[in-house]
Design a protein around this motif. Sequence first.
Motif, PDB file in Angstrom:
ATOM      1  N   GLU A  39       0.803  -1.152  -0.169  1.00 12.55           N
ATOM      2  CA  GLU A  39      -0.008   0.107   0.104  1.00 12.55           C
ATOM      3  C   GLU A  39       0.917   1.327   0.084  1.00 12.55           C
ATOM      4  OE1 GLU A  39      -1.707  -2.716   1.492  1.00 12.55           O
ATOM      5  OE2 GLU A  39      -2.827  -2.661  -0.469  1.00 12.55           O
ATOM      6  N   PHE A  40       2.035   0.925   0.166  1.00 10.75           N
ATOM      7  CA  PHE A  40       2.924   2.446   0.284  1.00 10.75           C
ATOM      8  C   PHE A  40       3.755   2.463  -0.870  1.00 10.75           C
ATOM      9  CE2 PHE A  40       2.270   3.849   4.438  1.00 10.75           C
ATOM     10  CZ  PHE A  40       1.953   2.767   5.367  1.00 10.75           C
ATOM     11  N   ALA A  41       3.479   1.514  -2.015  1.00 11.59           N
ATOM     12  CA  ALA A  41       4.375   1.531  -3.067  1.00 11.59           C
ATOM     13  C   ALA A  41       4.314   3.063  -3.813  1.00 11.59           C
ATOM     14  CB  ALA A  41       3.689   0.540  -4.214  1.00 11.59           C
ATOM     15  N   ASN A  42       3.258   3.876  -3.535  1.00  7.44           N
ATOM     16  CA  ASN A  42       3.601   4.995  -4.305  1.00  7.44           C
ATOM     17  C   ASN A  42       3.590   6.309  -3.169  1.00  7.44           C
ATOM     18  OD1 ASN A  42       2.851   3.844  -6.633  1.00  7.44           O
ATOM     19  ND2 ASN A  42       1.041   5.210  -6.962  1.00  7.44           N
ATOM     20  N   GLY A  43       3.973   5.718  -2.035  1.00 12.54           N
ATOM     21  CA  GLY A  43       4.366   6.881  -0.822  1.00 12.54           C
ATOM     22  C   GLY A  43       3.262   6.974   0.027  1.00 12.54           C
ATOM     23  N   ILE A  44       3.554   7.501   1.363  1.00 12.93           N
ATOM     24  CA  ILE A  44       2.319   7.569   2.292  1.00 12.93           C
ATOM     25  C   ILE A  44       1.433   8.407   2.024  1.00 12.93           C
ATOM     26  CG2 ILE A  44       2.182   8.431   4.794  1.00 12.93           C
ATOM     27  CD1 ILE A  44       5.218   8.118   4.916  1.00 12.93           C
ATOM     28  N   ASP A  45       1.606   9.751   1.359  1.00 11.10           N
ATOM     29  CA  ASP A  45       0.357  10.468   0.960  1.00 11.10           C
ATOM     30  C   ASP A  45      -0.601   9.812   0.151  1.00 11.10           C
ATOM     31  OD1 ASP A  45       2.720  13.295   1.174  1.00 11.10           O
ATOM     32  OD2 ASP A  45       1.605  12.412   2.672  1.00 11.10           O
ATOM     33  N   GLN A  46      -0.199   9.015  -0.859  1.00 14.79           N
ATOM     34  CA  GLN A  46      -1.203   8.313  -1.646  1.00 14.79           C
ATOM     35  C   GLN A  46      -2.046   7.673  -0.796  1.00 14.79           C
ATOM     36  OE1 GLN A  46      -2.061   8.760  -4.872  1.00 14.79           O
ATOM     37  NE2 GLN A  46      -0.715  10.221  -5.452  1.00 14.79           N
ATOM     38  N   LEU A  47      -1.442   6.891  -0.129  1.00  9.20           N
ATOM     39  CA  LEU A  47      -2.232   5.642   0.757  1.00  9.20           C
ATOM     40  C   LEU A  47      -3.474   6.845   1.635  1.00  9.20           C
ATOM     41  CD1 LEU A  47      -2.947   3.157   2.146  1.00  9.20           C
ATOM     42  CD2 LEU A  47      -1.224   3.737   3.849  1.00  9.20           C
ATOM     43  N   THR A  48      -3.047   7.788   2.068  1.00  7.75           N
ATOM     44  CA  THR A  48      -3.874   8.983   2.974  1.00  7.75           C
ATOM     45  C   THR A  48      -4.880   9.243   1.923  1.00  7.75           C
ATOM     46  OG1 THR A  48      -1.806   9.584   4.238  1.00  7.75           O
ATOM     47  CG2 THR A  48      -3.924  11.197   4.148  1.00  7.75           C
ATOM     48  N   LEU A  49      -4.583   9.507   0.629  1.00  2.85           N
ATOM     49  CA  LEU A  49      -5.594   9.875  -0.272  1.00  2.85           C
ATOM     50  C   LEU A  49      -6.518   8.860  -0.268  1.00  2.85           C
ATOM     51  CD1 LEU A  49      -4.103  11.819  -3.107  1.00  2.85           C
ATOM     52  CD2 LEU A  49      -5.567  12.862  -1.440  1.00  2.85           C
ATOM     53  N   ARG A  50      -6.250   7.484  -0.462  1.00  5.76           N
ATOM     54  CA  ARG A  50      -6.988   6.438  -0.728  1.00  5.76           C
ATOM     55  C   ARG A  50      -8.056   6.224   0.399  1.00  5.76           C
ATOM     56  NH1 ARG A  50      -4.526   7.094  -4.839  1.00  5.76           N
ATOM     57  NH2 ARG A  50      -6.335   8.515  -4.929  1.00  5.76           N
ATOM     58  N   SER A  51      -7.168   6.337   1.604  1.00  9.12           N
ATOM     59  CA  SER A  51      -8.100   6.200   2.811  1.00  9.12           C
ATOM     60  C   SER A  51      -9.240   7.099   2.723  1.00  9.12           C
ATOM     61  CB  SER A  51      -7.072   6.326   4.144  1.00  9.12           C
ATOM     62  OG  SER A  51      -6.877   7.618   4.283  1.00  9.12           O
ATOM     63  N   SER A  52      -9.152   8.303   2.383  1.00  9.63           N
ATOM     64  CA  SER A  52     -10.418   9.271   2.272  1.00  9.63           C
ATOM     65  C   SER A  52     -11.463   9.021   1.246  1.00  9.63           C
ATOM     66  CB  SER A  52      -9.857  10.686   1.962  1.00  9.63           C
ATOM     67  OG  SER A  52      -9.392  10.812   0.576  1.00  9.63           O
ATOM     68  N   GLU A  53     -10.944   8.134   0.520  1.00  9.37           N
ATOM     69  CA  GLU A  53     -12.085   7.598  -0.432  1.00  9.37           C
ATOM     70  C   GLU A  53     -12.778   6.199  -0.256  1.00  9.37           C
ATOM     71  OE1 GLU A  53      -9.117   7.279  -3.940  1.00  9.37           O
ATOM     72  OE2 GLU A  53      -8.978   9.072  -3.935  1.00  9.37           O
ATOM     73  N   ALA A  54     -11.976   5.650   0.820  1.00 13.39           N
ATOM     74  CA  ALA A  54     -12.569   4.231   1.269  1.00 13.39           C
ATOM     75  C   ALA A  54     -13.716   4.443   1.814  1.00 13.39           C
ATOM     76  CB  ALA A  54     -11.490   3.538   1.867  1.00 13.39           C
ATOM     77  N   SER A  55     -14.796   3.471   1.788  1.00 14.88           N
ATOM     78  CA  SER A  55     -15.851   3.376   2.632  1.00 14.88           C
ATOM     79  C   SER A  55     -15.689   2.474   3.799  1.00 14.88           C
ATOM     80  CB  SER A  55     -16.995   2.799   2.002  1.00 14.88           C
ATOM     81  OG  SER A  55     -17.539   3.744   0.882  1.00 14.88           O
ATOM     82  N   PHE A  56     -14.325   1.981   4.234  1.00 14.77           N
ATOM     83  CA  PHE A  56     -13.982   0.973   5.299  1.00 14.77           C
ATOM     84  C   PHE A  56     -13.124   1.509   6.009  1.00 14.77           C
ATOM     85  CE2 PHE A  56     -10.850   0.147   2.487  1.00 14.77           C
ATOM     86  CZ  PHE A  56     -11.441   0.062   1.015  1.00 14.77           C
ATOM     87  N   PRO A  57     -12.601   1.402   7.026  1.00 14.81           N
ATOM     88  CA  PRO A  57     -11.489   1.917   7.986  1.00 14.81           C
ATOM     89  C   PRO A  57     -10.482   0.958   7.452  1.00 14.81           C
ATOM     90  CG  PRO A  57     -12.846   0.177   9.274  1.00 14.81           C
ATOM     91  CD  PRO A  57     -13.829   0.486   7.713  1.00 14.81           C
ATOM     92  N   MET A  58      -9.168   1.659   7.332  1.00 13.35           N
ATOM     93  CA  MET A  58      -7.955   1.116   7.261  1.00 13.35           C
ATOM     94  C   MET A  58      -7.245   1.229   8.366  1.00 13.35           C
ATOM     95  SD  MET A  58      -7.456   2.887   3.099  1.00 13.35           S
ATOM     96  CE  MET A  58      -6.203   1.921   2.438  1.00 13.35           C
ATOM     97  N   VAL A  59      -6.565   0.071   8.715  1.00 15.51           N
ATOM     98  CA  VAL A  59      -5.979  -0.097   9.874  1.00 15.51           C
ATOM     99  C   VAL A  59      -4.446  -0.284   9.654  1.00 15.51           C
ATOM    100  CG1 VAL A  59      -5.951  -1.391  12.053  1.00 15.51           C
ATOM    101  CG2 VAL A  59      -8.105  -1.081  10.928  1.00 15.51           C
ATOM    102  N   LEU A  60      -3.587   0.514  10.544  1.00 20.36           N
ATOM    103  CA  LEU A  60      -2.234   0.282  10.501  1.00 20.36           C
ATOM    104  C   LEU A  60      -1.704   0.639  11.870  1.00 20.36           C
ATOM    105  CD1 LEU A  60       0.613  -0.498   9.206  1.00 20.36           C
ATOM    106  CD2 LEU A  60       0.490   2.040   8.247  1.00 20.36           C
TER     107      LEU A  60
END
Lengths: 490, 656
Positions: free
Chosen positions: A104-125
């Motif tokens: 999930e970090f292949a494109n960097g931390i911030d892309q993951l953050t953006l994806r999390s804002s689009e998700a309808s589910f919680p992302m846990v780390l």
Amino acid sequence: MKERVLFTVSLILSSMFCSFHSMAASLVFTSNLPDILIAPEKPNLSRLAGFVSELRQGNDGKVLFIHGGDSLFPNALSNYDSGAHMIDVLNHMQVNLFAVNQREFANGIDQLTLRSSEASFPMVLSNLLDKRTNEPVEGTFSHYLLDTGDVRFGFITILDTSINLTYLQGEVSVLNVVDSIQQLDKTLREEGADKVILITENDVIKKLDDSAYEPLDLVLVAKEGDDYIDTRSTPIKVFSGGHDGDLAVIDFKDKHAHASGRIASYRDNQESQSVDQTVQRYIDRLNIILEYELGVLASPLNSLRENIRTKEAAIGNLFADSMRDYAKTELAVINSGSIRGYREYPVGQILKRSHINRELPFGDHIHTIEVSTDEIHAMMENSLSKVDVLSGRFLQISGFNVSYDLSRQPFDRVLEINVAGKPLEERHYTLSLSGYLLKGGDEYGMFKDKSESYTLKETRLLWTIVSDYIERQENVNVALDGRLEDLTPE
Amino acid sequence: MKFESLPKHFFHSLKFKMLVGFVLMFACIGMMNWISMDRLQTFENTIVHNTQEQLPIMEAASIIQIQVASLSGLMTQMAESDSQAELRIVSAEINHLLKGLAQQLERLSDSKSTEHLLAILMKLTKSLETTSHIQNQHIIKSQQVAKNIKFILSNSLDSMEYGSLLHRQIWIPISKEISLLSSSTKLFEISAAEKKIKRIIAKHKASKHLLEADDQALLQQIMGDVGLFYQLKVREEKRKELSSITTQNQILLDGMTEDSLRLFDQKSQEVQTKASELISTIEQTRFNYFVIIVFGLILFVLSLLYLKEILFSRLIMLSNLIRSGNLNKYDLQNFDLKNEIGDIAFQLSNYLTTIDSQRNQLKQASEQLANVIKFSKLRIAIVQDEQIVYHNQSFPRLFDRTEMRNVGELPAEISKAITRNGLIRHTSSIILKSFYSESWQRWFDVSSVTILWEGKESSLISLVDVTDRENAAKEFKETISLVEKESQKDALTGLYNRKIYASTLDLLEQQSADESFAMLVCDIDNFKAYNDSYGHQSGDDALRAVAQTIASFCQHKDVALRYGGEEFLLVLFDRSPEGASDIAQRIINQVHDLNIIHKTSEFQRVTVSIGVAIKDEPTVTHPRACFELADQRLYIAKRSGRNQLIDQSTSLELEG
């Protein structure tokens, strides 16, 4: 075919009937899902969603779909949207919880953050802190509670320290795994969790003693390859992941019961209409890009892991040659870990952009640097240091020849390096490589201090450069030419 | 000794070698010109190609990228817009941008890439229309949710304000969850909130407070089939749909970006490749120029050195050898006899050999000639400025000397002649004819011709013994005179014939005024009758006898001629009038005394009548007049009885 489907469905239904009518909760777990462009006859997301939907029928709220991660990247479209389409599909698949994994970090931390804002589910780390903020990665939860009504599950996700060597080069602090497990387990139980479940990766399992898992009720391990359940330990460990069409179903009779699990297949399951429609919308809209034909193969290509991560591969030659041709450098290298298609292409196969997208999903750029003879040696030694574990650091090369002996100790395996038939001269050579290697990925620290160039060439993605190169050839005829010569005694 | 010529071919000649050299140099110049023209043409073609084809495409590709970047921003703005007005504005801007993109794509050349870009643009256009529609619905749903939440919160607060503590215990947590929902967009958050509220409701299910109509209505507003949670879920569906289509749009846009970037990169690389090719050809051209120039210079230097070796130094050597006058076979070895210089040397050598031999011959001849001249009987002297600078032995001997130095030492006649005539050019001329040497008693002609003697114009004086000639001339003259006379003589009588009559008169015309003469015109009396009587033979005899008698009285220059059948003219010079008359009388007497019988003559013999005229007589203005006067007097003599003369005095007597 019809009979097979009917038989399988009835088996599943019966197992569900047998299993579910008295279950307080069930968890469906897998990781590293196939991408949306996989062939319809293969295990795909629609069938997986169909499986989950069927499980949920009549048991809505009691079935939780837990995703083990490693799915946002890399895939055929991640070059374009950094995994946004997968979030969209996962949203439609009604994932209940997503465990963030290394890819999930292949494109960097911030892309993951953006994806999390689009998700309808919680992302846990749970155990990573962004060094920039010293806080958990924005958009993720350090732990999360899911309530099925009868059982409250608490989830934590732990990643290995190797994250700082693979996708993030020292950008995150990795908290102590054992401490994190213990603390979060306590927190979750204080918040009312009946069961605390750890979701992690195989690198962590390899390093941890079984005693570390004692407070937990279940360990879910995201791992490619055959799915299985390790019942030897307590709690049980469930390994699931990959594009094999299998997943794990873990049942809890009640909130006090131990977990019991089984491996199920969704290969022949009926497809979920909504997911299928979602996927089809992508395919319909993006066909124009993905179905663009590049060329016809005049020789076969093989991007299977055991091929590209251990020896010279024609597909590796093709990609490295295209880099060297584009950047007009003397040498070029590509790490086999960048090549992710894991498939074979027969002669006559029409190569399309979607194929190249899948083979090179990380959306990396190429850079031109100058390297000394010593750095070339060091680079190749690193490349050959972990061939036995199919490390993605194994380099496919262009512009030079290397002979090696794998029976020797790591970092002493290079026998000879030649350029145009002559040994390396005491001068600098121009080298084309990916941004991932330039940043020091896969422990290629010798490139870290090299200055990058900023020209038009660096704005283009690796997969587009390869696509252009293939398109320029009438017939794609790539042969093995002995540029990586294995002289290991048998 | 003459040397044999060596066989030569054209390519041995200097001309050929120099021609080769010049041709090579011209070839160098020609090549440089050709290279220049070729490179200029290539540059021009490249520039034209870049300007007319490549750059417009690159410009269009750049603009497309800019437009795509703008479009990406607008798409994000569209996805995030929360008002329909903003949505409409953004949609309009997007449409405008899409049209602009289409226009730029039209500028690109037809190719697979351009078609692909157009296809993506078409899909994107349709997709953006759909996106706008979905976003519009999402905005509506969001507005409905916000309105509903506001309504619910407002009513729940009212309910709490006027309700009991238990009422508040129910509605405060519900209101809290509802108010949190206004900022929650995630489905799991909505689901979590819904579950919490359901738990609260379940917990207080039996409470009568929730059975009141207002509470029921409010709960329906929240939990009903079309309540808040339904609206939230519908909104969430729209959001997912929007997210999905936005993702797809972004992918299409990225595809366009990548394609236009590829196009730009392609064209950029083509331009760069072409430029690199040109640069490399410039390098190559520069190198070629350098090679040609170096080659040309080397060629030039080598040519100079070669020319110096085979031409200039040879010419200098030849010049020195010529100056030395020596060119032998050893010297010839320094020359390539197959080229022109060698040929010249060879020819010169032969010429010099010839000259040497001729010089020797000449020397020998000169010596011989000098000896001949010296010892011969030719009398030769070389005179320069009245100085005798050379004479042979015989010359001074003529003048009884052994040596002479000055023209003045010569007899006056000769020295005058020499001085008078000066330098006589071109041909030898006799400056003194028939010089008579008393001592030698011989005649000499003195001739002079200008020669170069020791580089100076000098007179070659030669005395040629012409004694024999003189004698011969005299004899010859006499003979000639005789012959002349014979040809002018009457064959019968031996006197001059009528031919001499005119010349005699002309001669008399040319005489000087003080030289006198007399004319005696004689005619045989009754000659026709004599001929008739005695025959022509006797007549001829008679004529002959009379002619002899007349001729016997001629002296020196006197001329006797027969100018008619029986007429004779006698021209006497240096006689007085009496003397002339006397001769005339004597002639008459002697003819009479010949006693040639003439029966029909009154004198019974052949007689003559004579008319005499003298030049000095007053009526004689010219010799012809003298003849005519004499002839008149003859007529008078005939009328007067014949056998007599009539002269001036007699004529006067008769007139008197």
